[in-house]
Enzyme design. Structure first.
Site, PDB file in Angstrom:
ATOM      1  N   ASP A   1      46.440  44.866  52.428  1.00 37.78           N
ATOM      2  CA  ASP A   1      45.926  46.079  51.798  1.00 37.78           C
ATOM      3  C   ASP A   1      47.072  46.926  51.245  1.00 37.78           C
ATOM      4  O   ASP A   1      47.853  47.513  51.999  1.00 37.78           O
ATOM      5  CB  ASP A   1      45.146  46.876  52.857  1.00 37.78           C
ATOM      6  CG  ASP A   1      44.124  47.793  52.225  1.00 37.78           C
ATOM      7  OD1 ASP A   1      43.129  47.280  51.684  1.00 37.78           O
ATOM      8  OD2 ASP A   1      44.330  49.019  52.265  1.00 37.78           O
TER       9      ASP A   1
ATOM     10  N   ASP B   1      28.564  38.066  43.451  1.00 38.34           N
ATOM     11  CA  ASP B   1      28.601  38.331  44.887  1.00 38.34           C
ATOM     12  C   ASP B   1      27.237  38.296  45.572  1.00 38.34           C
ATOM     13  O   ASP B   1      27.142  38.641  46.753  1.00 38.34           O
ATOM     14  CB  ASP B   1      29.222  39.719  45.141  1.00 38.34           C
ATOM     15  CG  ASP B   1      30.721  39.725  44.877  1.00 38.34           C
ATOM     16  OD1 ASP B   1      31.369  38.678  45.085  1.00 38.34           O
ATOM     17  OD2 ASP B   1      31.243  40.774  44.457  1.00 38.34           O
TER      18      ASP B   1
ATOM     19  N   TRP C   1      42.335  37.088  44.202  1.00 42.48           N
ATOM     20  CA  TRP C   1      43.421  36.894  45.163  1.00 42.48           C
ATOM     21  C   TRP C   1      44.780  36.942  44.476  1.00 42.48           C
ATOM     22  O   TRP C   1      45.524  35.952  44.468  1.00 42.48           O
ATOM     23  CB  TRP C   1      43.270  35.529  45.861  1.00 42.48           C
ATOM     24  CG  TRP C   1      42.178  35.442  46.875  1.00 42.48           C
ATOM     25  CD1 TRP C   1      41.416  36.455  47.373  1.00 42.48           C
ATOM     26  CD2 TRP C   1      41.739  34.232  47.542  1.00 42.48           C
ATOM     27  NE1 TRP C   1      40.525  35.961  48.301  1.00 42.48           N
ATOM     28  CE2 TRP C   1      40.699  34.612  48.424  1.00 42.48           C
ATOM     29  CE3 TRP C   1      42.129  32.889  47.471  1.00 42.48           C
ATOM     30  CZ2 TRP C   1      40.043  33.672  49.234  1.00 42.48           C
ATOM     31  CZ3 TRP C   1      41.477  31.962  48.278  1.00 42.48           C
ATOM     32  CH2 TRP C   1      40.450  32.358  49.146  1.00 42.48           C
TER      33      TRP C   1
ATOM     34  N   ASP D   1      37.568  46.177  40.880  1.00 37.18           N
ATOM     35  CA  ASP D   1      37.089  45.626  42.139  1.00 37.18           C
ATOM     36  C   ASP D   1      37.339  46.613  43.288  1.00 37.18           C
ATOM     37  O   ASP D   1      38.265  47.423  43.231  1.00 37.18           O
ATOM     38  CB  ASP D   1      37.876  44.329  42.405  1.00 37.18           C
ATOM     39  CG  ASP D   1      37.303  43.508  43.529  1.00 37.18           C
ATOM     40  OD1 ASP D   1      36.133  43.104  43.419  1.00 37.18           O
ATOM     41  OD2 ASP D   1      38.032  43.255  44.517  1.00 37.18           O
TER      42      ASP D   1
ATOM     43  N   ASN E   1      43.409  46.908  45.102  1.00 40.34           N
ATOM     44  CA  ASN E   1      43.292  47.253  46.520  1.00 40.34           C
ATOM     45  C   ASN E   1      44.093  46.308  47.412  1.00 40.34           C
ATOM     46  O   ASN E   1      44.668  46.729  48.404  1.00 40.34           O
ATOM     47  CB  ASN E   1      41.820  47.193  46.942  1.00 40.34           C
ATOM     48  CG  ASN E   1      41.622  47.418  48.432  1.00 40.34           C
ATOM     49  OD1 ASN E   1      41.930  48.494  48.935  1.00 40.34           O
ATOM     50  ND2 ASN E   1      41.158  46.400  49.141  1.00 40.34           N
ATOM     51  N   HIS E   2      44.110  45.037  47.049  1.00 40.35           N
ATOM     52  CA  HIS E   2      44.681  44.048  47.955  1.00 40.35           C
ATOM     53  C   HIS E   2      45.336  42.899  47.196  1.00 40.35           C
ATOM     54  O   HIS E   2      45.091  42.701  46.009  1.00 40.35           O
ATOM     55  CB  HIS E   2      43.590  43.496  48.876  1.00 40.35           C
ATOM     56  CG  HIS E   2      42.400  42.946  48.132  1.00 40.35           C
ATOM     57  ND1 HIS E   2      41.224  43.653  47.989  1.00 40.35           N
ATOM     58  CD2 HIS E   2      42.217  41.791  47.471  1.00 40.35           C
ATOM     59  CE1 HIS E   2      40.366  42.931  47.277  1.00 40.35           C
ATOM     60  NE2 HIS E   2      40.931  41.801  46.948  1.00 40.35           N
TER      61      HIS E   2
ATOM     62  N   GLU F   1      33.498  49.026  41.266  1.00 38.46           N
ATOM     63  CA  GLU F   1      32.624  48.453  42.293  1.00 38.46           C
ATOM     64  C   GLU F   1      32.577  49.364  43.525  1.00 38.46           C
ATOM     65  O   GLU F   1      33.536  49.445  44.276  1.00 38.46           O
ATOM     66  CB  GLU F   1      33.130  47.065  42.696  1.00 38.46           C
ATOM     67  CG  GLU F   1      32.218  46.393  43.703  1.00 38.46           C
ATOM     68  CD  GLU F   1      32.902  45.247  44.447  1.00 38.46           C
ATOM     69  OE1 GLU F   1      32.190  44.335  44.860  1.00 38.46           O
ATOM     70  OE2 GLU F   1      34.140  45.289  44.635  1.00 38.46           O
TER      71      GLU F   1
END
Ligand SMILES: *[C@@H]1O[C@H](CO)[C@@H](O)[C@H](O)[C@H]1NC(C)=O
Ligand SMILES: *[C@@H]1O[C@H](CO)[C@@H](O)[C@H](O)[C@H]1NC(C)=O
Ligand SMILES: *[C@@H]1O[C@H](CO)[C@@H](O)[C@H](O)[C@H]1NC(C)=O
Length: 468
Positions: free
Chosen positions: A188, A309, A103, A219, A141-142, A244
């Site tokens: 995003d 995960d 995060w 990721d 990505n985010h 990933e």
């Protein structure tokens, strides 16, 4: 200029050269150089605290206190199992509660919960002095879950830095939705925006140069199109990146062809779980291996049995022989073997309550039978130089599977209550004298080109090689 001022000037020049060399040269390693590495994956927050004796009980949904200094303190434990690479959690500053590291809120600062920049430099140095490489986990990505309050994110603090708002509902690759919508409502990033693209590259170069990482795990790779990844890979010096891609094999293939050098080997993971956890037909191993062989570099895939995960292997079965067989298989087939922390302590947590991420310190880092098994697997892998040899199948049926890699043969079964016997041709053991099972030291017989191999109930896997 006097002699002493000349030598002072020389010292100054050398200092500047060292400074420049120290701050601009990343030491990233290529995919080819990663061949022979065996990775131990930790969640930084869960592996070891700076002071384990006084560590709190770990509430798995919050920060538990693991740190870079804690990792340094327990390097003997990792090195003692024979691993020569460590994959740590993403290093950057995170949104509140982001103990896992996925995060990001600041791509140019380290997460202070794990230690200072200097602590991270010291950790990587300590690894390098033992020839252990360190893998950086990146998220491009985010951002963290800030909703639409982008002012909390550095340097991506404008709504123009993100795709317009929508949520991913179908997790399949190559769709506009997966590329542009939010995964779990995480803002995003729009990598088409030049500022975003440039700053992400700059942030990764900062991390690679400052801390001297050796390779990367990326990721959520399939949430960004392949073109972005290939330009990023070139911009940061073409390092090993295991990306990933968590969907179907065709997605792994596309990303491994045009995006990143390797992917996280989910297709093999599902096969190995099916075969060794659920007693599925072992011929699936051969099918998955032949499918993997269609990748540009099947030997670069990042192989695993557990990760952060998924439910731990032992969640669904209590069979240690099957667990050991799964682990041995992912070492000796094509790919870069990776073992998730806690495997050696028989952890068995689930994703649903986050216990697949429990703290390691209550185990007291005991040298269990599984710890010693992994040490043996790593030892055989390195002393037999298996990466110099191609993988060759020697036997496959419903409940028996053998592969050869140079001077050794690995045989496994997925039943631990029955003894299994097969007569196997085309073996590399003729004229070698006595061959035995490396794990137990038993199962000795005269090496021949055709041999009858038995695995007694509960003894899988066996690794046949010249008697040592
Ligand atoms: C966004 O960041 C830039 C520089 O990083 C800063 O100048 C600007 O004030 C920030 N804007 C907001 C809305 O936080
Ligand atoms: C992403 O950024 C590009 C370039 O600024 C823009 O043309 C495009 O509309 C943006 N995409 C979304 C979904 O916001
Ligand atoms: C493995 O490689 C090392 C170094 O090249 C060599 O000394 C050793 O003999 C090799 N071992 C085998 C079993 O081939």
């Amino acid at each position: 200029m006097t002699a002493s001022s000349a030598s002072l000037a020389l010292v100054g020049v050398i200092a500047i050269i060292l400074l420049v060399a120290g701050t601009t040269e990343a030491r990233v390693r290529s995919s080819a150089e990663w061949q022979g590495r065996r990775i131990y994956q930790v969640m930084t927050d869960r592996f070891s605290c700076t002071d384990n004796a006084n560590a709190p009980n770990c509430n798995v949904n919050e920060y538990c206190g693991g740190s870079y200094q804690g990792l340094v303190n327990q390097l003997d434990y990792i090195a003692g199992m024979g691993f020569n690479a460590i994959w740590i959690s993403p290093i950057v500053q995170n949104y509140q509660g982001g103990y896992h590291g996925y995060w990001a809120t600041n791509w140019f600062a380290v997460n202070p919960n794990f230690g200072s920049e200097q602590d991270l430099i010291n950790f990587v140095d300590a690894c390098h002095s033992r020839d252990i490489w360190v893998m950086l986990d990146i998220v491009v990505n985010h951002a963290g879950p800030v909703g639409t309050d982008y002012s909390q994110v550095y340097p991506f603090n404008q709504s123009e830095h993100y795709h317009s708002m929508c949520q991913v509902s179908q997790y399949d690759c190559f769709t506009e939705e997966v590329y542009t919508c939010r995964l779990a409502d995480l803002p995003d990033l729009n990598q088409t925006v030049p500022f975003v693209r440039e700053q992400l590259t700059k942030a990764l170069l900062w991390a690679l140069n400052t801390f001297q990482f050796d390779g990367l795990r990326a990721d959520t790779v399939m949430y960004i199109d392949q073109g972005y990844w290939s330009q990023l890979w070139n911009a940061i010096g073409q390092p090993y990146i295991a990306g990933e891609v968590w969907s179907s094999f065709s997605c792994n293939l596309a990303y491994a062809q045009y995006g990143v050098p390797a992917t996280i080997n989910y297709p093999l993971y599902y096969t190995v779980r099916n075969v060794f956890q659920s007693n599925g037909n072992m011929q699936q191993l051969g099918t998955a291996w032949r499918q993997q062989a269609t990748l540009p570099h099947p030997q670069w895939e990042l192989n695993f049995v557990d990760n952060q995960d998924n439910d731990r292997f032992l969640q669904a079965t209590s069979s240690i022989p099957c667990y050991k067989s799964a682990l041995a298989y992912i070492f000796f087939t094509d790919g870069v073997p990776t073992v998730y922390y806690g495997t050696e302590q028989y952890f068995q947590g689930t994703v649903s309550d986050n216990t697949n991420r429990q703290a390691l310190w209550p185990s007291n880092y005991a040298q269990t039978d599984m710890y010693n098994f992994l040490k043996k697997v790593n030892g055989a892998y390195s002393s037999l130089n298996v990466t110099n040899y191609p993988v060759e199948e020697r036997w496959q049926d419903e409940s028996f599977y053998c592969l050869i890699r140079g001077p050794m043969m690995l045989c496994t079964t997925n039943t631990d209550s029955q003894s299994q016997t097969r007569t196997i041709p085309n073996l590399p053991f003729a004229g070698l004298g006595t061959v035995c099972d490396y794990f137990s030291g038993g199962y000795c017989q005269n090496g021949q080109a055709t041999m009858t191999i038995t695995i007694n109930a509960g003894d899988s896997p066996i690794l046949i090689m010249k008697q040592q």
